[in-house]
Design an enzyme around this catalytic site. Structure first.
Site, PDB file in Angstrom:
ATOM      1  N   ASP A  10       0.854  -1.202   0.000  1.00 54.10           N
ATOM      2  CA  ASP A  10       0.000   0.000   0.000  1.00 54.10           C
ATOM      3  C   ASP A  10       0.890   1.252   0.000  1.00 54.10           C
ATOM      4  OD1 ASP A  10       1.016  -0.384   2.600  1.00 54.10           O
ATOM      5  OD2 ASP A  10      -0.794   0.412   3.575  1.00 54.10           O
ATOM      6  N   ASP A  14       7.676   3.571   3.083  1.00 55.56           N
ATOM      7  CA  ASP A  14       8.483   2.380   3.386  1.00 55.56           C
ATOM      8  C   ASP A  14       8.155   1.234   2.430  1.00 55.56           C
ATOM      9  OD1 ASP A  14       6.032   2.457   4.768  1.00 55.56           O
ATOM     10  OD2 ASP A  14       6.721   0.996   6.235  1.00 55.56           O
ATOM     11  N   ASP A  15       6.905   1.176   1.927  1.00 57.46           N
ATOM     12  CA  ASP A  15       6.580   0.187   0.888  1.00 57.46           C
ATOM     13  C   ASP A  15       7.464   0.413  -0.336  1.00 57.46           C
ATOM     14  OD1 ASP A  15       3.662  -1.052   1.749  1.00 57.46           O
ATOM     15  OD2 ASP A  15       3.882   1.031   2.366  1.00 57.46           O
ATOM     16  N   ASN A  39      -2.443   2.682   3.631  1.00 59.54           N
ATOM     17  CA  ASN A  39      -1.892   4.013   3.912  1.00 59.54           C
ATOM     18  C   ASN A  39      -2.747   5.106   3.277  1.00 59.54           C
ATOM     19  OD1 ASN A  39       0.320   3.298   5.493  1.00 59.54           O
ATOM     20  ND2 ASN A  39       1.549   2.809   3.687  1.00 59.54           N
ATOM     21  N   THR A 124       2.898  -6.120   2.810  1.00 60.81           N
ATOM     22  CA  THR A 124       3.405  -4.995   3.597  1.00 60.81           C
ATOM     23  C   THR A 124       2.318  -3.940   3.819  1.00 60.81           C
ATOM     24  OG1 THR A 124       4.224  -3.811   1.655  1.00 60.81           O
ATOM     25  CG2 THR A 124       5.766  -5.332   2.720  1.00 60.81           C
ATOM     26  N   ASN A 158       1.410   0.920  17.234  1.00 58.63           N
ATOM     27  CA  ASN A 158       1.578   2.320  16.817  1.00 58.63           C
ATOM     28  C   ASN A 158       0.241   3.046  16.679  1.00 58.63           C
ATOM     29  OD1 ASN A 158       0.926   1.055  14.384  1.00 58.63           O
ATOM     30  ND2 ASN A 158       2.770   1.719  13.287  1.00 58.63           N
ATOM     31  N   GLU A 164      -0.941  -2.488  15.756  1.00 63.33           N
ATOM     32  CA  GLU A 164      -0.161  -1.918  14.655  1.00 63.33           C
ATOM     33  C   GLU A 164      -1.124  -1.594  13.500  1.00 63.33           C
ATOM     34  OE1 GLU A 164       1.554  -1.960  10.820  1.00 63.33           O
ATOM     35  OE2 GLU A 164       0.378  -3.644  11.605  1.00 63.33           O
ATOM     36  N   PHE A 165      -0.764  -0.606  12.688  1.00 67.66           N
ATOM     37  CA  PHE A 165      -1.646  -0.084  11.634  1.00 67.66           C
ATOM     38  C   PHE A 165      -2.178  -1.155  10.677  1.00 67.66           C
ATOM     39  CE2 PHE A 165      -2.396   1.424   7.353  1.00 67.66           C
ATOM     40  CZ  PHE A 165      -3.281   2.467   7.543  1.00 67.66           C
ATOM     41  N   ASN A 166      -1.296  -1.955  10.068  1.00 71.92           N
ATOM     42  CA  ASN A 166      -1.737  -2.899   9.022  1.00 71.92           C
ATOM     43  C   ASN A 166      -2.759  -3.897   9.554  1.00 71.92           C
ATOM     44  OD1 ASN A 166       0.011  -1.647   7.272  1.00 71.92           O
ATOM     45  ND2 ASN A 166       1.561  -3.276   7.309  1.00 71.92           N
ATOM     46  N   HIS A 239       9.760   0.294   7.941  1.00 66.71           N
ATOM     47  CA  HIS A 239       9.182  -1.014   8.278  1.00 66.71           C
ATOM     48  C   HIS A 239       9.256  -2.057   7.153  1.00 66.71           C
ATOM     49  CE1 HIS A 239       7.139   1.049  11.677  1.00 66.71           C
ATOM     50  NE2 HIS A 239       6.893   2.018  10.811  1.00 66.71           N
ATOM     51  N   ASP A 240       8.714  -1.687   5.997  1.00 66.60           N
ATOM     52  CA  ASP A 240       8.359  -2.724   5.018  1.00 66.60           C
ATOM     53  C   ASP A 240       9.523  -3.494   4.383  1.00 66.60           C
ATOM     54  OD1 ASP A 240       5.716  -2.293   5.571  1.00 66.60           O
ATOM     55  OD2 ASP A 240       5.423  -0.867   3.929  1.00 66.60           O
TER      56      ASP A 240
HETATM   57  C1  PIR Z   1       3.553   3.442   8.980  1.00 68.08           C
HETATM   58  C2  PIR Z   1       2.403   2.892   8.418  1.00 68.08           C
HETATM   59  C3  PIR Z   1       1.183   3.301   8.911  1.00 68.08           C
HETATM   60  C4  PIR Z   1       1.095   4.189   9.952  1.00 68.08           C
HETATM   61  C5  PIR Z   1       2.250   4.709  10.544  1.00 68.08           C
HETATM   62  N1  PIR Z   1       2.188   5.542  11.601  1.00 68.08           N
HETATM   63  C6  PIR Z   1       3.486   4.338  10.025  1.00 68.08           C
HETATM   64  C7  PIR Z   1       2.405   1.828   7.366  1.00 68.08           C
HETATM   65  C8  PIR Z   1       3.737   1.358   6.778  1.00 68.08           C
HETATM   66  O1  PIR Z   1       3.690   1.361   5.360  1.00 68.08           O
HETATM   67  C9  PIR Z   1       3.933  -0.070   7.307  1.00 68.08           C
HETATM   68  O2  PIR Z   1       3.569  -1.053   6.351  1.00 68.08           O
HETATM   69  C10 PIR Z   1       3.004  -0.213   8.460  1.00 68.08           C
HETATM   70  N2  PIR Z   1       1.864   0.610   8.018  1.00 68.08           N
HETATM   71  C11 PIR Z   1       3.582   0.193   9.807  1.00 68.08           C
HETATM   72  O3  PIR Z   1       2.613   0.259  10.791  1.00 68.08           O
HETATM   73 CA    CA Z   2       2.956  -0.555   4.124  1.00 70.11          CA
END
Ligand code: PIR
Ligand code: CA
Length: 307
Positions: A10, A14-15, A39, A124, A158, A164-166, A239-240
């Site tokens: 997405d 970082d993707d 995202n 990712t 996060n 975590e977001f994903n 991250h990705d």
């Molecule tokens: C990164 C992401 C989403 C929110 C924040 N605060 C930071 C996205 C990144 O692309 C990664 O895949 C994942 N989601 C980290 O939470």
């Molecule tokens: Ca991502």
């Protein structure tokens, strides 16, 4: 030996780095790029994927997938990735066309037409496409070598204290993926928050020069700014590409087998990945969590990919 992967993403700053690494590293062969809302909206992240493909020299098919979570309402990450999903980064106009197939069909087609154990899925973003693929063709579960994903957290989240977001974006999809019975390796925040792009990383990339390097420098700057302003980080965790690097060089990581469940009905814990790290719990489970990495050698992989 080169591992065949499908990168489901997405993009996302970082993707974009994950895509560059997957395309350039000879230990993985990028069979397809599929996109999913996360995202930002599906049209935005798909547009970004096509532009990144141009910079990265990706020739594999790029197909768009799910426009939103299975059950819940979409909540994008505009505060980190901006309104475009890739704010602060100049993208070339894509010259490659989007593949006409739906991402879920493409994933199923590729997995079913390859030998069992040949394809590794590397998500990712939110897990919507992967869950839909499992429902569409359950036989992919036994044919996929492994799912190596960026998402989740054994300790701190996060989006919420624990999520975590994903995973929080589409917890029902994550539940399908984690409980399917195939091997799932979770590269979550426990490890990706250690994969920070300190100024020396940006300097090494800048020294390479050229369009790819300029693109990554710009991207790290924008991501760094957002992470500083929103989450108070000195340097941004990228991250990705960690998930891609786990496929390329698992020996650089501390990986522990552990039962993992996705919380769907918590009052304060929805979207949490509940990782059972109690030492006496049986370890003969198909799920694994990545807890640490060799940071220097991880960045070597990324810098080499840009070069
Ligand atoms: C990164 C992401 C989403 C929110 C924040 N605060 C930071 C996205 C990144 O692309 C990664 O895949 C994942 N989601 C980290 O939470
Ligand atoms: Ca991502």
């Amino acid at each position: 030996m080169s591992r065949k992967i499908i990168l489901d993403c997405d993009p996302g700053h970082d993707d974009a780095v994950a895509l560059l690494l997957a395309q350039a590293n000879p230990s993985v062969e990028l069979l397809a790029v599929t996109t999913v809302a996360g995202n930002q909206s599906l049209p935005k992240v798909t547009h970004n994927a096509l532009g990144i493909a141009e910079v990265a020299g990706i020739t594999a098919p790029i197909a768009a997938g799910a426009a939103g979570p299975l059950v819940r309402a979409a909540r994008f990450a505009g505060e980190i990735h901006g309104a475009s999903g890739l704010d602060g980064v100049s993208l070339p106009e894509p010259s490659v066309a989007l593949d006409p197939r739906h991402a879920v069909d493409l994933i199923v087609e590729l997995v079913m037409s390859h030998e069992p154990g040949e394809i590794t899925l590397v998500p990712t973003g939110p897990l919507t496409n992967i869950a839909l693929a499992v429902r569409r063709e359950p036989r992919i579960v036994d044919r996929v070598r492994e799912v190596v994903l960026m998402g989740g957290a054994a300790r701190t989240g996060n989006r919420t204290p624990v999520a975590e977001f994903n995973i929080l974006f589409d917890p029902e999809a994550a539940d399908v993926v984690f409980s399917a019975g195939w091997r799932v390796t979770m590269a979550g925040l426990d490890v990706t928050h250690q994969a920070v792009a300190t100024p020396d990383v940006a300097r090494r990339v800048a020294a390479i020069g050229g369009r790819k390097a300029d693109f990554v420098v710009e991207l790290l700057e924008a991501f760094g700014r957002a992470y500083r302003d929103v989450q108070g980080f000195d340097a941004p965790p990228v991250h990705d590409p960690v998930a891609v690097a786990v496929v390329i060089a698992p020996e650089l990581f501390e990986i522990v087998p552990a039962p993992i469940a996705v919380e769907l009905t918590g009052t304060h814990t929805t979207g949490m990945t509940v990782v059972d790290l109690r030492p006496w719990v049986p370890r003969d489970v198909p799920t694994r969590v990545v807890l640490g990495l060799d940071r220097g050698r991880f960045w070597d992989l990324v810098v080499d990919a840009v070069r």
